[in-house]
Design a protein around this motif. Structure first.
Motif, mmCIF file in Angstrom:
data_model
loop_
_atom_site.group_PDB
_atom_site.id
_atom_site.type_symbol
_atom_site.label_atom_id
_atom_site.label_comp_id
_atom_site.label_asym_id
_atom_site.label_seq_id
_atom_site.Cartn_x
_atom_site.Cartn_y
_atom_site.Cartn_z
ATOM 1 N N ARG A 3 0.845 -1.188 0.000
ATOM 2 C CA ARG A 3 0.000 0.000 0.000
ATOM 3 C C ARG A 3 0.882 1.240 0.000
ATOM 4 O O ARG A 3 2.011 1.216 0.459
ATOM 5 C CB ARG A 3 -0.896 0.024 1.240
ATOM 6 C CG ARG A 3 -1.777 -1.198 1.403
ATOM 7 C CD ARG A 3 -2.513 -1.157 2.732
ATOM 8 N NE ARG A 3 -3.269 -2.387 2.972
ATOM 9 C CZ ARG A 3 -3.874 -2.672 4.120
ATOM 10 N NH1 ARG A 3 -3.830 -1.801 5.133
ATOM 11 N NH2 ARG A 3 -4.535 -3.812 4.267
ATOM 12 N N VAL A 239 -5.108 6.325 -0.031
ATOM 13 C CA VAL A 239 -4.283 5.128 0.096
ATOM 14 C C VAL A 239 -4.599 4.224 -1.085
ATOM 15 O O VAL A 239 -5.765 3.932 -1.357
ATOM 16 C CB VAL A 239 -4.565 4.392 1.419
ATOM 17 C CG1 VAL A 239 -3.765 3.082 1.491
ATOM 18 C CG2 VAL A 239 -4.217 5.286 2.605
ATOM 19 N N PHE A 241 -3.996 0.592 -3.320
ATOM 20 C CA PHE A 241 -3.793 -0.832 -3.070
ATOM 21 C C PHE A 241 -3.413 -1.528 -4.376
ATOM 22 O O PHE A 241 -3.919 -1.195 -5.445
ATOM 23 C CB PHE A 241 -5.074 -1.466 -2.516
ATOM 24 C CG PHE A 241 -5.544 -0.837 -1.241
ATOM 25 C CD1 PHE A 241 -5.261 -1.408 -0.013
ATOM 26 C CD2 PHE A 241 -6.279 0.347 -1.265
ATOM 27 C CE1 PHE A 241 -5.694 -0.825 1.161
ATOM 28 C CE2 PHE A 241 -6.719 0.942 -0.097
ATOM 29 C CZ PHE A 241 -6.423 0.350 1.125
ATOM 30 N N ASP A 246 -6.759 -6.915 -1.017
ATOM 31 C CA ASP A 246 -6.187 -6.121 0.071
ATOM 32 C C ASP A 246 -7.066 -4.911 0.369
ATOM 33 O O ASP A 246 -7.255 -4.534 1.528
ATOM 34 C CB ASP A 246 -4.769 -5.680 -0.286
ATOM 35 C CG ASP A 246 -4.058 -4.999 0.876
ATOM 36 O OD1 ASP A 246 -4.289 -5.412 2.037
ATOM 37 O OD2 ASP A 246 -3.278 -4.064 0.627
ATOM 38 N N PHE A 247 -7.610 -4.301 -0.677
ATOM 39 C CA PHE A 247 -8.545 -3.191 -0.471
ATOM 40 C C PHE A 247 -9.738 -3.643 0.365
ATOM 41 O O PHE A 247 -10.132 -2.971 1.328
ATOM 42 C CB PHE A 247 -9.023 -2.645 -1.810
ATOM 43 C CG PHE A 247 -10.148 -1.648 -1.684
ATOM 44 C CD1 PHE A 247 -9.890 -0.305 -1.479
ATOM 45 C CD2 PHE A 247 -11.479 -2.059 -1.744
ATOM 46 C CE1 PHE A 247 -10.924 0.609 -1.339
ATOM 47 C CE2 PHE A 247 -12.522 -1.153 -1.612
ATOM 48 C CZ PHE A 247 -12.239 0.191 -1.408
ATOM 49 N N CYS A 250 -8.795 -4.173 4.005
ATOM 50 C CA CYS A 250 -8.602 -2.901 4.706
ATOM 51 C C CYS A 250 -9.937 -2.215 4.970
ATOM 52 O O CYS A 250 -10.172 -1.703 6.067
ATOM 53 C CB CYS A 250 -7.683 -1.998 3.887
ATOM 54 S SG CYS A 250 -7.359 -0.391 4.638
#
Length: 261
Positions: A3, A239, A241, A246-247, A250
Protein backbone atom coordinates in the motif's frame (compact mmCIF):
# COMPACT_ATOMS: atom_id res chain seq x y z
CA UNK A 1 0.96 -5.73 1.93
CA UNK A 2 1.77 -3.25 -0.84
CA UNK A 3 0.00 0.00 0.00
CA UNK A 4 1.06 3.58 -0.48
CA UNK A 5 -0.24 7.13 -0.42
CA UNK A 6 -1.10 7.34 -4.09
CA UNK A 7 -2.76 10.75 -4.22
CA UNK A 8 -2.73 14.12 -2.53
CA UNK A 9 -5.67 16.37 -3.45
CA UNK A 10 -5.79 20.17 -3.16
CA UNK A 11 -8.69 22.57 -3.60
CA UNK A 12 -7.66 25.83 -5.25
CA UNK A 13 -9.26 28.99 -6.62
CA UNK A 14 -7.65 28.90 -10.08
CA UNK A 15 -6.96 25.42 -11.34
CA UNK A 16 -4.87 26.42 -14.33
CA UNK A 17 -2.61 28.74 -12.33
CA UNK A 18 -2.11 26.14 -9.61
CA UNK A 19 -1.37 23.35 -12.08
CA UNK A 20 1.21 25.55 -13.77
CA UNK A 21 2.72 26.48 -10.40
CA UNK A 22 3.20 22.89 -9.21
CA UNK A 23 4.45 21.77 -12.62
CA UNK A 24 6.96 24.59 -13.08
CA UNK A 25 8.29 24.79 -9.53
CA UNK A 26 8.38 21.12 -8.57
CA UNK A 27 8.91 19.49 -11.96
CA UNK A 28 5.62 17.60 -12.16
CA UNK A 29 3.90 16.63 -15.41
CA UNK A 30 0.27 17.49 -16.21
CA UNK A 31 -1.23 14.35 -17.74
CA UNK A 32 -5.02 14.47 -17.62
CA UNK A 33 -8.08 15.85 -15.89
CA UNK A 34 -11.85 15.96 -15.79
CA UNK A 35 -13.77 18.92 -17.13
CA UNK A 36 -16.90 18.05 -15.14
CA UNK A 37 -17.27 16.08 -11.93
CA UNK A 38 -20.90 16.05 -10.71
CA UNK A 39 -23.95 13.90 -10.02
CA UNK A 40 -25.79 12.22 -7.12
CA UNK A 41 -22.90 9.91 -6.24
CA UNK A 42 -20.50 12.85 -6.09
CA UNK A 43 -22.94 14.69 -3.81
CA UNK A 44 -23.07 11.64 -1.55
CA UNK A 45 -19.32 11.11 -1.39
CA UNK A 46 -18.42 14.77 -0.89
CA UNK A 47 -21.36 15.50 1.44
CA UNK A 48 -22.52 18.59 -0.45
CA UNK A 49 -25.53 19.35 -2.66
CA UNK A 50 -25.33 19.95 -6.42
CA UNK A 51 -21.55 19.62 -6.46
CA UNK A 52 -19.79 20.71 -9.64
CA UNK A 53 -16.02 20.63 -9.93
CA UNK A 54 -13.19 19.92 -12.34
CA UNK A 55 -9.74 18.44 -11.74
CA UNK A 56 -6.23 18.30 -13.10
CA UNK A 57 -3.79 15.49 -12.39
CA UNK A 58 -0.03 15.90 -12.12
CA UNK A 59 2.47 13.08 -11.76
CA UNK A 60 6.17 12.58 -11.10
CA UNK A 61 8.42 9.54 -11.68
CA UNK A 62 6.65 7.25 -9.20
CA UNK A 63 4.14 4.56 -10.01
CA UNK A 64 0.73 5.05 -8.42
CA UNK A 65 1.16 8.67 -7.33
CA UNK A 66 -0.55 11.87 -8.44
CA UNK A 67 -1.29 15.37 -7.25
CA UNK A 68 -4.96 16.12 -7.89
CA UNK A 69 -6.01 19.76 -8.14
CA UNK A 70 -9.72 20.55 -7.71
CA UNK A 71 -11.61 23.71 -8.58
CA UNK A 72 -15.25 23.91 -7.47
CA UNK A 73 -17.85 25.81 -9.46
CA UNK A 74 -20.56 24.83 -6.95
CA UNK A 75 -20.50 25.39 -4.09
CA UNK A 76 -17.89 28.08 -4.50
CA UNK A 77 -14.79 27.30 -2.48
CA UNK A 78 -14.24 29.46 0.55
CA UNK A 79 -10.68 30.73 1.06
CA UNK A 80 -8.52 29.74 3.99
CA UNK A 81 -9.42 32.00 6.94
CA UNK A 82 -6.97 34.84 7.47
CA UNK A 83 -6.26 33.55 10.97
CA UNK A 84 -5.77 29.93 9.84
CA UNK A 85 -3.04 28.48 12.00
CA UNK A 86 -0.79 25.44 11.96
CA UNK A 87 -2.31 24.33 15.26
CA UNK A 88 -5.89 24.24 13.90
CA UNK A 89 -7.39 20.76 13.61
CA UNK A 90 -7.01 19.18 10.18
CA UNK A 91 -4.45 19.10 7.39
CA UNK A 92 -1.91 21.85 7.84
CA UNK A 93 0.81 21.48 5.19
CA UNK A 94 2.20 19.57 2.22
CA UNK A 95 5.73 18.26 2.80
CA UNK A 96 7.98 18.37 -0.27
CA UNK A 97 11.56 17.09 -0.51
CA UNK A 98 13.81 19.26 -2.69
CA UNK A 99 17.33 18.91 -4.03
CA UNK A 100 18.14 22.59 -3.51
CA UNK A 101 16.16 24.64 -1.02
CA UNK A 102 17.61 27.89 -2.34
CA UNK A 103 16.77 27.21 -5.99
CA UNK A 104 13.30 25.75 -5.42
CA UNK A 105 12.30 28.47 -2.94
CA UNK A 106 13.37 31.16 -5.42
CA UNK A 107 11.44 29.47 -8.22
CA UNK A 108 8.34 29.22 -6.02
CA UNK A 109 8.47 32.90 -5.04
CA UNK A 110 8.98 33.90 -8.69
CA UNK A 111 5.87 31.84 -9.54
CA UNK A 112 3.70 33.61 -6.96
CA UNK A 113 4.36 31.85 -3.64
CA UNK A 114 5.01 33.76 -0.42
CA UNK A 115 8.03 32.97 1.73
CA UNK A 116 7.09 32.44 5.39
CA UNK A 117 10.31 31.28 7.06
CA UNK A 118 13.63 29.51 6.61
CA UNK A 119 14.59 27.00 9.32
CA UNK A 120 18.04 25.69 10.24
CA UNK A 121 18.97 22.52 12.11
CA UNK A 122 22.55 21.79 13.21
CA UNK A 123 24.15 24.36 10.88
CA UNK A 124 22.86 27.82 11.82
CA UNK A 125 24.13 29.35 8.57
CA UNK A 126 22.44 26.77 6.31
CA UNK A 127 18.66 26.53 6.12
CA UNK A 128 17.32 23.02 5.51
CA UNK A 129 13.59 23.73 5.68
CA UNK A 130 11.61 26.43 3.94
CA UNK A 131 8.00 27.36 4.64
CA UNK A 132 6.02 28.92 1.82
CA UNK A 133 2.39 29.55 0.98
CA UNK A 134 1.15 28.97 -2.54
CA UNK A 135 -1.19 31.37 -4.32
CA UNK A 136 -4.13 30.18 -2.19
CA UNK A 137 -2.28 30.26 1.11
CA UNK A 138 -1.74 26.49 1.33
CA UNK A 139 1.35 25.90 3.46
CA UNK A 140 4.22 24.05 1.80
CA UNK A 141 7.16 22.74 3.79
CA UNK A 142 10.26 22.28 1.63
CA UNK A 143 12.81 19.85 3.08
CA UNK A 144 16.28 19.87 1.52
CA UNK A 145 17.15 16.19 1.12
CA UNK A 146 18.43 15.17 -2.34
CA UNK A 147 18.37 11.47 -1.38
CA UNK A 148 14.57 11.62 -1.26
CA UNK A 149 14.37 13.02 -4.81
CA UNK A 150 15.69 10.42 -7.25
CA UNK A 151 16.02 11.14 -10.94
CA UNK A 152 16.22 14.51 -12.65
CA UNK A 153 13.30 16.27 -11.01
CA UNK A 154 13.99 19.09 -8.54
CA UNK A 155 11.45 17.96 -5.94
CA UNK A 156 8.94 15.35 -4.83
CA UNK A 157 5.93 15.37 -2.51
CA UNK A 158 6.76 13.12 0.44
CA UNK A 159 3.91 13.66 2.88
CA UNK A 160 1.43 15.75 4.81
CA UNK A 161 1.19 17.39 8.19
CA UNK A 162 -1.97 16.83 10.23
CA UNK A 163 -3.03 18.47 13.48
CA UNK A 164 -5.14 16.17 15.64
CA UNK A 165 -6.93 16.95 18.89
CA UNK A 166 -6.53 13.27 19.86
CA UNK A 167 -3.17 12.06 18.58
CA UNK A 168 -3.32 8.50 20.00
CA UNK A 169 -6.61 7.82 18.20
CA UNK A 170 -5.33 9.27 14.92
CA UNK A 171 -2.18 7.15 15.15
CA UNK A 172 -4.24 4.04 15.93
CA UNK A 173 -6.56 4.73 12.99
CA UNK A 174 -3.69 5.17 10.57
CA UNK A 175 -1.61 2.23 11.81
CA UNK A 176 -4.24 -0.41 12.62
CA UNK A 177 -6.64 0.71 9.93
CA UNK A 178 -4.39 1.44 6.97
CA UNK A 179 -0.99 -0.07 7.75
CA UNK A 180 1.09 3.00 8.55
CA UNK A 181 4.16 2.41 10.72
CA UNK A 182 5.44 4.79 13.44
CA UNK A 183 8.95 6.00 12.71
CA UNK A 184 11.54 8.41 14.08
CA UNK A 185 11.13 12.16 13.71
CA UNK A 186 13.55 12.23 10.79
CA UNK A 187 12.63 15.79 9.75
CA UNK A 188 13.15 17.34 13.23
CA UNK A 189 9.57 18.54 13.40
CA UNK A 190 9.67 18.15 17.18
CA UNK A 191 12.17 21.02 17.13
CA UNK A 192 10.69 23.19 14.39
CA UNK A 193 6.97 22.91 15.21
CA UNK A 194 6.85 23.73 18.93
CA UNK A 195 4.68 26.81 18.30
CA UNK A 196 5.73 28.60 21.46
CA UNK A 197 5.74 25.46 23.60
CA UNK A 198 2.18 24.48 22.65
CA UNK A 199 3.21 21.19 21.02
CA UNK A 200 2.03 18.38 23.30
CA UNK A 201 2.71 15.32 21.15
CA UNK A 202 4.14 14.50 17.75
CA UNK A 203 4.38 11.23 15.83
CA UNK A 204 5.71 10.63 12.34
CA UNK A 205 4.07 7.77 10.45
CA UNK A 206 5.29 6.09 7.27
CA UNK A 207 3.58 4.18 4.47
CA UNK A 208 6.01 3.11 1.75
CA UNK A 209 7.90 6.29 0.73
CA UNK A 210 5.37 8.78 2.15
CA UNK A 211 4.98 10.30 5.60
CA UNK A 212 2.22 11.69 7.81
CA UNK A 213 3.42 13.99 10.59
CA UNK A 214 0.70 14.04 13.25
CA UNK A 215 0.81 16.82 15.86
CA UNK A 216 -1.31 17.66 18.89
CA UNK A 217 -1.29 21.18 20.35
CA UNK A 218 -2.62 22.83 23.47
CA UNK A 219 -5.81 24.82 22.87
CA UNK A 220 -6.05 23.60 19.28
CA UNK A 221 -9.13 24.99 17.54
CA UNK A 222 -11.53 22.33 16.26
CA UNK A 223 -12.43 22.17 12.62
CA UNK A 224 -15.18 24.68 11.84
CA UNK A 225 -18.69 23.26 12.17
CA UNK A 226 -19.54 24.45 8.64
CA UNK A 227 -16.37 23.02 7.06
CA UNK A 228 -16.89 21.72 3.53
CA UNK A 229 -14.69 19.35 1.57
CA UNK A 230 -14.64 21.94 -1.21
CA UNK A 231 -13.02 24.66 0.92
CA UNK A 232 -9.58 25.86 -0.21
CA UNK A 233 -6.73 23.80 1.20
CA UNK A 234 -5.64 20.17 1.41
CA UNK A 235 -8.72 18.13 0.54
CA UNK A 236 -7.58 14.56 1.25
CA UNK A 237 -4.99 11.91 0.62
CA UNK A 238 -5.70 8.50 -0.89
CA UNK A 239 -4.28 5.13 0.10
CA UNK A 240 -3.75 2.96 -2.98
CA UNK A 241 -3.79 -0.83 -3.07
CA UNK A 242 -2.09 -3.25 -5.45
CA UNK A 243 -5.07 -5.61 -5.54
CA UNK A 244 -8.77 -5.70 -4.74
CA UNK A 245 -8.43 -8.36 -2.03
CA UNK A 246 -6.19 -6.12 0.07
CA UNK A 247 -8.55 -3.19 -0.47
CA UNK A 248 -11.51 -5.26 0.73
CA UNK A 249 -9.56 -6.45 3.78
CA UNK A 250 -8.60 -2.90 4.71
CA UNK A 251 -12.11 -1.57 4.16
CA UNK A 252 -13.61 -4.26 6.39
CA UNK A 253 -11.04 -3.54 9.10
CA UNK A 254 -11.74 0.20 9.13
CA UNK A 255 -15.49 -0.45 9.40
CA UNK A 256 -14.89 -2.79 12.35
CA UNK A 257 -12.86 -0.02 13.99
CA UNK A 258 -15.83 2.36 13.72
CA UNK A 259 -14.79 4.45 10.75
CA UNK A 260 -17.61 5.59 8.49
CA UNK A 261 -17.70 5.44 4.70
Amino acid sequence: MNRRIGQVALVVSDQQQSAEFYAEVFGMDHIFGTSEFRGPEVDRVQQMEHVASSTRWLIDDRDMFQLEIFQFDNPRSRPLPEDHDLTDEGYNRVIIAVKSLEQTSAAAVDAGATMVALLCDDQPDHATHGLLRDRDGILLELVENPKLVPGDRPAGIIGLGITSRDLPTTVEDMCDGFGFTPCADRFQHGVFWQEGGRLERLQTLRLDDMYLVVSQYQDSRPRAADYRLGDIGVMNFAVCFADAADFNTCYAKTQQMGMQS
